[in-house]
Scaffold this active site. Structure first.
Site, PDB file in Angstrom:
ATOM      1  N   ASN A   1       4.920   1.627   6.152  1.00  0.00           N
ATOM      2  CA  ASN A   1       4.296   2.675   5.341  1.00  0.00           C
ATOM      3  C   ASN A   1       2.969   3.027   6.009  1.00  0.00           C
ATOM      4  O   ASN A   1       2.000   2.276   5.897  1.00  0.00           O
ATOM      5  CB  ASN A   1       4.077   2.143   3.912  1.00  0.00           C
ATOM      6  N   TRP A   2       2.968   4.150   6.697  1.00  0.00           N
ATOM      7  CA  TRP A   2       1.755   4.532   7.449  1.00  0.00           C
ATOM      8  C   TRP A   2       0.618   4.973   6.518  1.00  0.00           C
ATOM      9  O   TRP A   2      -0.502   5.111   6.946  1.00  0.00           O
ATOM     10  CB  TRP A   2       2.073   5.665   8.415  1.00  0.00           C
ATOM     11  N   LYS A   3       0.947   5.242   5.265  1.00  0.00           N
ATOM     12  CA  LYS A   3      -0.039   5.775   4.317  1.00  0.00           C
ATOM     13  C   LYS A   3      -0.713   7.016   4.929  1.00  0.00           C
ATOM     14  O   LYS A   3      -0.065   7.748   5.666  1.00  0.00           O
ATOM     15  CB  LYS A   3      -1.034   4.689   3.922  1.00  0.00           C
TER      16      LYS A   3
ATOM     17  N   HIS B   1       4.575   3.649  -5.508  1.00  0.00           N
ATOM     18  CA  HIS B   1       3.614   2.775  -4.820  1.00  0.00           C
ATOM     19  C   HIS B   1       2.379   2.598  -5.701  1.00  0.00           C
ATOM     20  O   HIS B   1       1.961   3.536  -6.384  1.00  0.00           O
ATOM     21  CB  HIS B   1       3.233   3.385  -3.468  1.00  0.00           C
TER      22      HIS B   1
ATOM     23  N   GLU C   1      -0.649   2.574  -5.068  1.00  0.00           N
ATOM     24  CA  GLU C   1      -1.741   3.533  -4.809  1.00  0.00           C
ATOM     25  C   GLU C   1      -1.474   4.855  -5.524  1.00  0.00           C
ATOM     26  O   GLU C   1      -2.394   5.507  -6.004  1.00  0.00           O
ATOM     27  CB  GLU C   1      -1.902   3.724  -3.291  1.00  0.00           C
TER      28      GLU C   1
ATOM     29  N   GLU D   1       5.517  -5.462  -4.494  1.00  0.00           N
ATOM     30  CA  GLU D   1       4.215  -5.425  -3.815  1.00  0.00           C
ATOM     31  C   GLU D   1       3.130  -5.842  -4.808  1.00  0.00           C
ATOM     32  O   GLU D   1       2.629  -4.995  -5.562  1.00  0.00           O
ATOM     33  CB  GLU D   1       3.919  -4.010  -3.310  1.00  0.00           C
TER      34      GLU D   1
ATOM     35  N   GLY E   1      -3.422  -4.665   1.423  1.00  0.00           N
ATOM     36  CA  GLY E   1      -4.608  -4.319   2.209  1.00  0.00           C
ATOM     37  C   GLY E   1      -5.750  -5.305   2.072  1.00  0.00           C
ATOM     38  O   GLY E   1      -6.875  -5.027   2.484  1.00  0.00           O
TER      39      GLY E   1
ATOM     40  N   SER F   1      -0.004  -7.279   2.737  1.00  0.00           N
ATOM     41  CA  SER F   1      -0.579  -8.067   3.832  1.00  0.00           C
ATOM     42  C   SER F   1       0.468  -8.876   4.593  1.00  0.00           C
ATOM     43  O   SER F   1       0.195  -9.977   5.076  1.00  0.00           O
ATOM     44  CB  SER F   1      -1.695  -8.995   3.312  1.00  0.00           C
TER      45      SER F   1
ATOM     46  N   GLY G   1      -0.724  -1.861   6.898  1.00  0.00           N
ATOM     47  CA  GLY G   1      -1.606  -1.930   8.078  1.00  0.00           C
ATOM     48  C   GLY G   1      -0.909  -2.353   9.362  1.00  0.00           C
ATOM     49  O   GLY G   1      -1.118  -1.739  10.416  1.00  0.00           O
TER      50      GLY G   1
END
Ligand code: 13P
Length: 252
Positions: free
Chosen positions: A9-11, A97, A99, A169, A175, A215, A237
């Site tokens: 997931n490149w976000k 997600h 976020e 998640e 992160g 992570s 990440g």
């Protein structure tokens, strides 16, 4: 179908040129890896999806989006429909997600609609669930995840649920560098599978892919993926560097 999957997931990262370079690097490393198990999935920002699907060959990797509109089409300025994603060759889409739940008020009501639209287009939803730190500390993590799974997924029939990938998640692990322990991941994955068993059947619960995210990196992936109910990872990440991402991919 249950499958080993490593999804990136490149976000909201990378310029167009950087995205092209990273995809090039991944493809170069993946040259020898023609197979569908494990499946690599790369979820890029919207503007790079067509570039990404164009660059991939028919085997590997598959391309995913990070969100989709809850409406089918029409006057929804700034939104992207499931049909549009399908029309540029997207095969997976992350939904729910944390976020998006946090910053864009994504909730089970809209997730139900997103799931239906994606499944109608033959796109595999990667449905995210997970508790925040306070919920875990209050020992409410199972209840929170159960509610998220039940509210968003349990309107699906047996044929539809088979086509959903679930990603656990824990929000406190995203992160932060603070990964869930292997035991914590396994425990929650087994719990989610048990929910699916009760609602659908043992066979269906065994067919569903459940990924861990938070992570996850080249150092801890092997231990996490060695658990019987952890079918792979959703990587943030560490998916932004081809070598790290590939190491995770090779961690089964
Ligand atoms: P990190 O791997 O950066 O913790 O992000 C996980 C994630 O949110 C994937 O969707």
């Amino acid at each position: 179908m249950r499958q080993k999957i490593v999804a990136g997931n490149w976000k909201m990262n990378k310029s167009f040129q950087e995205a092209e370079d990273l995809l090039d690097e991944i493809l170069e490393i993946m040259e020898e890896e023609k197979g569908e198990n494990p499946q690599m999935v790369i979820c890029t920002p919207f503007p790079y999806l067509e570039l990404a699907t164009d660059m991939m060959d028919e085997f590997h990797p598959k391309i995913g989006a990070q969100n989709v509109c809850e409406f089918e089409n029409g006057a929804y300025t700034g939104e992207i429909s499931a049909n549009m994603l399908n029309s540029v060759g997207v095969e997976y889409c992350i939904i729910g997600h944390s976020e998006r739940r946090k910053y864009y008020a994504e909730n089970s009501g809209s997730l139900v609609k997103k799931l239906d639209l994606l499944l109608n287009e033959g796109i595999t939803p990667i449905f995210c669930c997970g508790e925040v730190l306070e919920e875990r500390e209050a020992d409410k993590h199972f209840d929170i995840v159960r509610a998220q799974v039940e509210e968003a997924l349990f309107h699906l029939n047996s044929d539809e649920i088979r086509n959903v990938v679930i990603a656990y998640e824990p929000v406190w692990a995203i992160g932060t560098g603070k990964t869930a322990t292997s035991a914590q991941a396994q425990e929650m994955h087994a719990y989610i599978r048990a929910l699916l068993n009760v609602k659908y059947s043992k066979d269906i619960s065994e067919e569903i892919t459940i990924l861990y995210g938070g992570s996850c990196n080249a150092k801890n992936a092997r231990e996490l993926f060695s658990n019987p109910d952890v079918d792979g990872g959703l990587i943030g990440g560490a998916s932004l560097k081809a070598e790290d991402f590939f190491k995770i991919y090779k961690s089964f």
